[in-house]
Design an enzyme around this catalytic site. Structure first.
Site, PDB file in Angstrom:
ATOM      1  N   ASP A 116       0.816  -1.211   0.000  1.00 58.72           N
ATOM      2  CA  ASP A 116       0.000   0.000   0.000  1.00 58.72           C
ATOM      3  C   ASP A 116       0.853   1.267   0.000  1.00 58.72           C
ATOM      4  O   ASP A 116       2.024   1.260   0.400  1.00 58.72           O
ATOM      5  CB  ASP A 116      -0.899   0.038   1.243  1.00 58.72           C
ATOM      6  CG  ASP A 116      -2.062  -0.937   1.133  1.00 58.72           C
ATOM      7  OD1 ASP A 116      -2.101  -1.707   0.152  1.00 58.72           O
ATOM      8  OD2 ASP A 116      -2.923  -0.930   2.030  1.00 58.72           O
ATOM      9  N   ASP A 117       0.222   2.356  -0.444  1.00 60.89           N
ATOM     10  CA  ASP A 117       0.683   3.749  -0.270  1.00 60.89           C
ATOM     11  C   ASP A 117       1.715   4.216  -1.295  1.00 60.89           C
ATOM     12  O   ASP A 117       2.151   5.363  -1.242  1.00 60.89           O
ATOM     13  CB  ASP A 117       1.263   3.988   1.131  1.00 60.89           C
ATOM     14  CG  ASP A 117       0.251   3.745   2.231  1.00 60.89           C
ATOM     15  OD1 ASP A 117      -0.953   3.646   1.904  1.00 60.89           O
ATOM     16  OD2 ASP A 117       0.652   3.653   3.405  1.00 60.89           O
ATOM     17  N   HIS A 167      -5.915   2.828  -4.476  1.00 62.80           N
ATOM     18  CA  HIS A 167      -5.828   3.143  -3.043  1.00 62.80           C
ATOM     19  C   HIS A 167      -6.181   4.611  -2.818  1.00 62.80           C
ATOM     20  O   HIS A 167      -5.677   5.236  -1.884  1.00 62.80           O
ATOM     21  CB  HIS A 167      -4.405   2.834  -2.546  1.00 62.80           C
ATOM     22  CG  HIS A 167      -4.316   2.670  -1.053  1.00 62.80           C
ATOM     23  ND1 HIS A 167      -5.202   1.916  -0.317  1.00 62.80           N
ATOM     24  CD2 HIS A 167      -3.414   3.159  -0.154  1.00 62.80           C
ATOM     25  CE1 HIS A 167      -4.860   1.945   0.958  1.00 62.80           C
ATOM     26  NE2 HIS A 167      -3.780   2.698   1.086  1.00 62.80           N
ATOM     27  N   HIS A 171      -5.246   9.602  -0.512  1.00 66.47           N
ATOM     28  CA  HIS A 171      -5.169   8.841   0.738  1.00 66.47           C
ATOM     29  C   HIS A 171      -5.935   9.512   1.882  1.00 66.47           C
ATOM     30  O   HIS A 171      -5.418   9.667   2.990  1.00 66.47           O
ATOM     31  CB  HIS A 171      -3.704   8.640   1.133  1.00 66.47           C
ATOM     32  CG  HIS A 171      -3.489   7.457   2.034  1.00 66.47           C
ATOM     33  ND1 HIS A 171      -3.640   7.518   3.401  1.00 66.47           N
ATOM     34  CD2 HIS A 171      -3.119   6.178   1.774  1.00 66.47           C
ATOM     35  CE1 HIS A 171      -3.367   6.352   3.935  1.00 66.47           C
ATOM     36  NE2 HIS A 171      -3.051   5.516   2.960  1.00 66.47           N
ATOM     37  N   HIS A 268       3.823  -2.459   3.090  1.00 67.37           N
ATOM     38  CA  HIS A 268       3.851  -1.087   2.576  1.00 67.37           C
ATOM     39  C   HIS A 268       5.158  -0.824   1.836  1.00 67.37           C
ATOM     40  O   HIS A 268       6.225  -1.260   2.274  1.00 67.37           O
ATOM     41  CB  HIS A 268       3.708  -0.072   3.717  1.00 67.37           C
ATOM     42  CG  HIS A 268       2.398  -0.158   4.434  1.00 67.37           C
ATOM     43  ND1 HIS A 268       2.169  -1.064   5.457  1.00 67.37           N
ATOM     44  CD2 HIS A 268       1.231   0.527   4.263  1.00 67.37           C
ATOM     45  CE1 HIS A 268       0.922  -0.925   5.898  1.00 67.37           C
ATOM     46  NE2 HIS A 268       0.330   0.037   5.192  1.00 67.37           N
TER      47      HIS A 268
END
Length: 739
Positions: A116-117, A167, A171, A268
């Protein structure tokens, strides 16, 4: 009795003088009326478009740089009355498309690594390198703004056999956004992915999400809404907790499924230091392979779990890709703009600090030298002077101006008022004063440079003072102004201009600017031999210096700056005499101030361009080119043009980012300016009371000057000229208190 001289026309004979002229006359230039051009109109449409685009990109940058918190900040789940049991007790693959509400587990011994991210320019390539080394694919749930910034990283991931999921674009906490903004978060991320890799994805993971059993009444409606838009919601059932950075061994242990079960593992590749994640990944993959696990993408795992067709990316249409490219370009331009603005802020800080230090040292040194009891320019000067007053519709102030000049404390003063085609009775007022040492010359309107040259041609004496028609001299100003001519190398002297109408806020701001920006600067420039401007309100010249440069030129809008530069390049010294004070009526409104400063700044740029040859010339002209032009470029143009960015970015940072840092930075710049102001006011013998308006000046006055400078820069290449420039006067020009 004052004498009304015969009307002279630009095409008529040049006036002749007797032996008292002190040298040959300066010729009066003539040019046909059709050749005169007025001030270029500000490019309002262009300026509005530029400012609009600037604001748009700043807002875009604020949007894509919204405060980012890594996924570790997971919401605490609440008791749910709406989430079905088959979801809370099911697997991480949730399908709410086409009215379905089902969830699936990964097949046994099947692992889907998810990150993620990202993408992140530091950590994503390192994660990719480990995956390639071990020959395993993964699914990257990407932040759209990061894809827009680093599309090549997204392409590299897909080229290695990995897949991308949504995603969101910035965010955010999706539970706090309205439905339209949530949709925009998804669609913008899709556009960024389409631009980068040419596909659209149906995989979605919400920021700050966790396992399916953490869904509650706040988050479940988002899952249903996403399903209506065709998204599969991907949760996790094995959380590495790598965001806690508890060590490589802990990450490996947390990422290992129990009892051979299939799993979606959460890691991540952005959001902080991911060195532990990279190291743990290098241990985790061999360990799970040794236990018989197979690594797949989420789409492949879903296909195996449901025996359905592949849920991977579908080709994006050409329109989707073009829309995505436009978004990517916009984000990248916004990033570059912020980088440029950050660089400019650093430049403003450096210039402001450098200017402050130079003022402390050089301006203070100049003032101390002048205060020495033994300071002298040379022999005392008491020879006759001619004072030229060009006047166009100056009925409000002309009487006070002429009286202050004709009755000054000096042995021999000749005042020549050149009425440049006034229509308000200015010439009649001068005639009615009946002062014996005042002469009036009436000419058709031809502009200020023409009027000055007519006055010089009529002048009888070698020392010539030029004064605006709205300026009042103190009794001893003429005496103080001509004393520097005791030095035979001095060709021109700049006096000390004071604002008389200080009662308004606009007037007080200009008073501060005159003391700091003009008089203090001239002390510094004199020590370096490069004063750029002898002000039109109070300036003295040798006739020989004027003759050497061909008189006052009308080639620029700032005839005083152009003349001063020409005299310096001709080898004459130009100095500043602070004891010679003249009180002028400054513009009373922001509109009048705009018109005056637009003319000044535009004319200054013209003069600098006209005298650019001084950069490569030897001697005094070369010193002016190597010192005066850079000083003027940095402190006279760049700093006023860039300084308001401090306020703009302070407000921007206060609204969108760290308020404390923005406030501290702004206060630091204000402190530097306040220190400079106090020094300038002390050196000029002024009271410090008006400085209370300095903080407010930063928010209004400085922004006006900034826009004026921007307008001038946009029109600086047009080469337009100005005839007479007239501001509305109120007759407030008068000698005021100092000290």
């Amino acid at each position: 009795m004052s004498a009304v001289m015969p009307r002279q026309t630009p095409a008529g004979p040049r006036p002749r003088h007797g032996a008292a002229t002190g040298g040959p006359d300066v010729p009066v230039p003539t040019r046909p009326a059709w050749a005169r051009r007025v001030t270029p109109r500000p490019r309002w449409v262009l300026t509005t478009v530029v400012l609009g685009v600037f604001v748009m990109f700043l807002l875009l940058e604020a949007y894509v740089n919204a405060e980012f918190k890594p996924d570790g900040a997971v919401h605490e789940s609440t008791v749910s009355a709406t989430v079905p049991d088959n979801i809370t007790g099911g697997g991480p693959l949730i399908d709410t498309t086409n009215g379905r509400i089902v969830s699936y587990q990964m097949p046994p011994k099947t692992i889907a690594l998810t990150f993620d991210d990202g993408p992140d320019p530091v950590w994503t390539p390192q994660v990719r390198k480990v995956l390639r080394a071990h020959g395993v694919p993964a699914t990257f749930f990407v932040v759209g703004s990061q894809v827009a910034r680093y599309p090549q990283l997204a392409r590299d991931l897909v080229a290695d056999g990995n897949e991308l999921g949504v995603h969101t674009f910035t965010h955010p906490d999706m539970t706090k956004l309205p439905a339209w903004q949530r949709t925009m978060e998804y669609s913008q991320t899709q556009m960024a992915i389409a631009a980068a890799v040419g596909v659209k994805t149906s995989l979605l993971r919400f920021p700050y999400s966790s396992s399916s059993n953490s869904l509650d009444d706040r988050t479940w409606p988002l899952v249903l809404e996403a399903g209506e838009q065709g998204y599969l919601t991907i949760e996790t059932d094995t959380d590495s907790l790598d965001w806690m950075r508890q060590g490589v061994d802990t990450i490996v242990r947390n990422s290992t499924p129990r009892d051979g079960a299939g799993s979606v593992v959460l890691l991540h590749d952005a959001g902080g230091d991911r060195a532990e994640t990279v190291a743990a990944l290098d241990q985790l993959i061999p360990k799970l392979k040794a236990q018989g696990y197979e690594f797949v993408t989420v789409s492949e795992g879903f296909r195996r779990a449901t025996a359905a067709d592949s849920t991977g990316g579908t080709p994006a249409t050409a329109l989707d890709q073009w829309r995505g490219r436009a978004l990517v370009w916009a984000v990248q331009l916004a990033d570059r703009l912020l980088d440029v603005l950050s660089f400019m802020i650093i430049a403003v800080g450096i210039l402001t600090t450098l200017r402050t230090l130079m003022m402390f040292f050089f301006a203070g040194r100049h003032a101390r030298r002048r205060r020495r009891p033994d300071w002298r320019w040379g022999r005392p000067v008491d020879e006759p002077v001619s004072v030229i007053v060009p006047a166009f519709n100056e009925k409000e102030n002309i009487a006070n101006t002429v009286r202050s000049l004709a009755t000054g404390d000096y042995p021999a003063i000749e005042v020549i008022v050149v009425d440049d085609g006034s229509t308000d009775g200015t010439g009649d007022i001068v005639t009615g004063l009946n002062l014996p040492n005042v002469r009036l010359v009436r000419v058709p309107n031809g502009g200020k440079p023409f009027a000055l040259n007519v006055g010089v041609a009529w002048a009888r004496h070698e020392l010539i003072i030029m004064v605006d028609g709205d300026t009042v001299f103190e009794p001893d100003s003429i005496r103080a102004l001509v004393q520097p001519f005791g030095d035979p190398t001095v060709g021109a002297v700049a006096g000390n201009v004071k604002v008389s109408n200080r009662g308004t806020v606009v007037g007080r701001w200009q008073h501060i600017e005159y003391v700091i920006g003009f008089n203090l600067d001239r002390r510094l420039y004199e020590l370096f031999g490069c004063i750029p401007t002898v002000p039109g309100a109070i300036g003295a010249f040798r006739r020989r210096a004027l003759r050497d440069v061909g008189g006052v030129s009308d080639r620029t809008l700032a005839e005083d700056t152009d003349l001063t530069m020409a005299i310096t390049r001709a080898g004459w010294r130009v100095v500043y005499e602070g004891q010679a004070r003249a009180w002028t009526e400054a513009p009373a409104t922001l509109g009048q101030l705009w018109r005056q400063r637009y003319r000044w700044s535009y004319g200054t740029m013209q003069a600098m361009w006209r005298h650019r040859g001084a950069l490569t010339e030897p001697g005094a002209s070369g010193r002016f080119g190597r010192r005066g032009l850079p000083f003027l470029a940095f402190f006279g143009i760049a700093l006023p043009l860039l300084a308001p960015l401090v306020d703009i970015l302070t407000l921007y940072g206060f609204v969108f980012f760290n308020r404390t840092e923005a406030g501290v930075a702004w206060l630091a710049m204000l402190a530097l300016q306040t220190i400079t102001a106090v020094v300038a006011f002390r050196l000029d013998g002024e009271r410090l009371g008006p400085l209370w308006a300095l903080p407010l000046q930063q928010f209004v006055y400085r922004q006006v000057i900034y826009v004026v400078m921007a307008q001038s820069a946009l029109t600086a290449l047009t080469g337009a000229r100005l005839r007479w420039h007239k501001l509305r006067r109120t007759g407030e020009a008068a000698v005021g208190p100092v000290g």
